[in-house]
Write a protein that holds these residues in place. Sequence first.
Motif, PDB file in Angstrom:
ATOM      1  N   SER A   1       0.840  -1.198   0.000  1.00  0.00           N
ATOM      2  CA  SER A   1       0.000   0.000   0.000  1.00  0.00           C
ATOM      3  C   SER A   1       0.875   1.248   0.000  1.00  0.00           C
ATOM      4  O   SER A   1       2.065   1.188   0.350  1.00  0.00           O
ATOM      5  CB  SER A   1      -0.911   0.014   1.229  1.00  0.00           C
ATOM      6  N   ASP A   2       0.270   2.378  -0.342  1.00  0.00           N
ATOM      7  CA  ASP A   2       0.999   3.643  -0.361  1.00  0.00           C
ATOM      8  C   ASP A   2       1.647   3.932   0.988  1.00  0.00           C
ATOM      9  O   ASP A   2       1.136   3.564   2.042  1.00  0.00           O
ATOM     10  CB  ASP A   2       0.060   4.793  -0.736  1.00  0.00           C
ATOM     11  N   GLY A   3       2.777   4.622   0.907  1.00  0.00           N
ATOM     12  CA  GLY A   3       3.489   4.995   2.115  1.00  0.00           C
ATOM     13  C   GLY A   3       4.449   3.928   2.614  1.00  0.00           C
ATOM     14  O   GLY A   3       5.045   4.074   3.676  1.00  0.00           O
ATOM     15  N   PHE A   4       4.630   2.876   1.847  1.00  0.00           N
ATOM     16  CA  PHE A   4       5.578   1.815   2.214  1.00  0.00           C
ATOM     17  C   PHE A   4       6.988   2.397   2.155  1.00  0.00           C
ATOM     18  O   PHE A   4       7.349   3.100   1.219  1.00  0.00           O
ATOM     19  CB  PHE A   4       5.417   0.650   1.228  1.00  0.00           C
ATOM     20  N   TYR A   5       7.783   2.117   3.185  1.00  0.00           N
ATOM     21  CA  TYR A   5       9.150   2.639   3.250  1.00  0.00           C
ATOM     22  C   TYR A   5      10.046   1.555   3.810  1.00  0.00           C
ATOM     23  O   TYR A   5       9.684   0.891   4.777  1.00  0.00           O
ATOM     24  CB  TYR A   5       9.195   3.877   4.166  1.00  0.00           C
ATOM     25  N   LEU A   6      11.224   1.368   3.184  1.00  0.00           N
ATOM     26  CA  LEU A   6      12.114   0.332   3.680  1.00  0.00           C
ATOM     27  C   LEU A   6      13.559   0.791   3.696  1.00  0.00           C
ATOM     28  O   LEU A   6      13.947   1.701   2.967  1.00  0.00           O
ATOM     29  CB  LEU A   6      11.990  -0.940   2.837  1.00  0.00           C
ATOM     30  N   PHE A   7      14.307   0.114   4.548  1.00  0.00           N
ATOM     31  CA  PHE A   7      15.738   0.349   4.679  1.00  0.00           C
ATOM     32  C   PHE A   7      16.486  -0.901   4.208  1.00  0.00           C
ATOM     33  O   PHE A   7      15.872  -1.866   3.765  1.00  0.00           O
ATOM     34  CB  PHE A   7      16.080   0.671   6.140  1.00  0.00           C
ATOM     35  N   GLN A   8      17.801  -0.901   4.334  1.00  0.00           N
ATOM     36  CA  GLN A   8      18.630  -1.974   3.801  1.00  0.00           C
ATOM     37  C   GLN A   8      18.314  -3.340   4.411  1.00  0.00           C
ATOM     38  O   GLN A   8      17.940  -3.450   5.559  1.00  0.00           O
ATOM     39  CB  GLN A   8      20.127  -1.659   3.977  1.00  0.00           C
ATOM     40  N   GLY A   9      18.467  -4.356   3.557  1.00  0.00           N
ATOM     41  CA  GLY A   9      18.366  -5.735   4.012  1.00  0.00           C
ATOM     42  C   GLY A   9      16.971  -6.236   4.316  1.00  0.00           C
ATOM     43  O   GLY A   9      16.828  -7.281   4.947  1.00  0.00           O
ATOM     44  N   CYS A  10      15.933  -5.548   3.899  1.00  0.00           N
ATOM     45  CA  CYS A  10      14.561  -5.984   4.199  1.00  0.00           C
ATOM     46  C   CYS A  10      14.079  -7.016   3.181  1.00  0.00           C
ATOM     47  O   CYS A  10      14.446  -6.963   2.013  1.00  0.00           O
ATOM     48  CB  CYS A  10      13.609  -4.797   4.198  1.00  0.00           C
ATOM     49  N   THR A  11      13.233  -7.925   3.664  1.00  0.00           N
ATOM     50  CA  THR A  11      12.659  -8.960   2.803  1.00  0.00           C
ATOM     51  C   THR A  11      11.157  -9.022   3.021  1.00  0.00           C
ATOM     52  O   THR A  11      10.696  -9.041   4.162  1.00  0.00           O
ATOM     53  CB  THR A  11      13.274 -10.341   3.121  1.00  0.00           C
ATOM     54  N   VAL A  12      10.411  -9.080   1.928  1.00  0.00           N
ATOM     55  CA  VAL A  12       8.965  -9.295   1.960  1.00  0.00           C
ATOM     56  C   VAL A  12       8.670 -10.387   0.938  1.00  0.00           C
ATOM     57  O   VAL A  12       9.118 -10.301  -0.203  1.00  0.00           O
ATOM     58  CB  VAL A  12       8.173  -8.026   1.586  1.00  0.00           C
ATOM     59  N   GLY A  13       7.933 -11.427   1.363  1.00  0.00           N
ATOM     60  CA  GLY A  13       7.603 -12.473   0.407  1.00  0.00           C
ATOM     61  C   GLY A  13       6.679 -13.518   0.967  1.00  0.00           C
ATOM     62  O   GLY A  13       6.395 -13.549   2.166  1.00  0.00           O
ATOM     63  N   GLY A  14       6.231 -14.390   0.090  1.00  0.00           N
ATOM     64  CA  GLY A  14       5.293 -15.441   0.460  1.00  0.00           C
ATOM     65  C   GLY A  14       5.982 -16.687   0.965  1.00  0.00           C
ATOM     66  O   GLY A  14       7.192 -16.726   1.148  1.00  0.00           O
ATOM     67  N   ASP A  15       5.154 -17.694   1.192  1.00  0.00           N
ATOM     68  CA  ASP A  15       5.697 -19.000   1.547  1.00  0.00           C
ATOM     69  C   ASP A  15       5.590 -19.901   0.317  1.00  0.00           C
ATOM     70  O   ASP A  15       4.920 -19.585  -0.652  1.00  0.00           O
ATOM     71  CB  ASP A  15       4.993 -19.601   2.760  1.00  0.00           C
ATOM     72  N   LYS A  16       6.241 -21.009   0.353  1.00  0.00           N
ATOM     73  CA  LYS A  16       6.266 -21.904  -0.813  1.00  0.00           C
ATOM     74  C   LYS A  16       5.413 -23.147  -0.576  1.00  0.00           C
ATOM     75  O   LYS A  16       5.684 -24.189  -1.127  1.00  0.00           O
ATOM     76  CB  LYS A  16       7.715 -22.321  -1.120  1.00  0.00           C
ATOM     77  N   GLY A  17       4.396 -23.043   0.243  1.00  0.00           N
ATOM     78  CA  GLY A  17       3.530 -24.184   0.523  1.00  0.00           C
ATOM     79  C   GLY A  17       2.713 -24.607  -0.686  1.00  0.00           C
ATOM     80  O   GLY A  17       2.816 -24.033  -1.768  1.00  0.00           O
ATOM     81  N   THR A  18       1.886 -25.631  -0.480  1.00  0.00           N
ATOM     82  CA  THR A  18       1.051 -26.113  -1.581  1.00  0.00           C
ATOM     83  C   THR A  18       0.047 -25.050  -2.021  1.00  0.00           C
ATOM     84  O   THR A  18      -0.354 -25.006  -3.167  1.00  0.00           O
ATOM     85  CB  THR A  18       0.304 -27.402  -1.182  1.00  0.00           C
ATOM     86  N   GLU A  19      -0.382 -24.221  -1.092  1.00  0.00           N
ATOM     87  CA  GLU A  19      -1.220 -23.059  -1.392  1.00  0.00           C
ATOM     88  C   GLU A  19      -0.456 -21.824  -0.948  1.00  0.00           C
ATOM     89  O   GLU A  19      -0.585 -21.395   0.200  1.00  0.00           O
ATOM     90  CB  GLU A  19      -2.533 -23.142  -0.605  1.00  0.00           C
TER      91      GLU A  19
END
Length: 186
Positions: free
Chosen positions: A94-112
């Motif tokens: 969403s708007d206003g997202f701000y990040l600094f070094q080394g950040c990770t955002v992601g899903g899982d690798k499950g069946t769903e």
Amino acid sequence: MQRVSKCFKMARDKYYSNEMGCTFSPYNSGQYSIFLYYLANTIFRAGGNYKLATKLYYLNKIMHSVDWYYEIELPEYFGVEHPIGSVLGRAEYSDGFYLFQGCTVGGDKGTEPKYPKLGRNVILYANSTVLGHAIIGNNVVVSTGTTIINDRIPDCSFVFGHLPNLIIKKRNPDEIEKHISDFWIL
């Protein structure tokens, strides 16, 4: 450049916007990484040249050490400070997202596979991670080194720590807004 200008106009950072308006410098790695992402994503959205979009993605990766694939949909305005080592995977941003070094955002690798959902004005400080079916509310500050996996974080919170010992501190909306207004013109 329209997308870049719209994004930078929302920033309080003197390197992105000033009394003269939006500023852009290819010598500022944060700005240039955002520009390359938007350019590759715009080409992708237009159903254009995927080879070119891939080359721009790769250029961003080798120049700035960021992994922001052009198929992910980052918001209309987001910001970075020293983005090196950041990985932004599939998620709802969403708007206003701000990040600094080394950040990770992601899903899982499950069946769903499940992916995070980040509300407005989420700030990820250095080396923080949001994975799986995490739902982050609006106006949330994620502290340095925090790991959130499949958790729900309420609006107006500061978050610290790691699973299973996350510390969530609810804050007064005015207090959070003051912190967020250091980053964005609200």
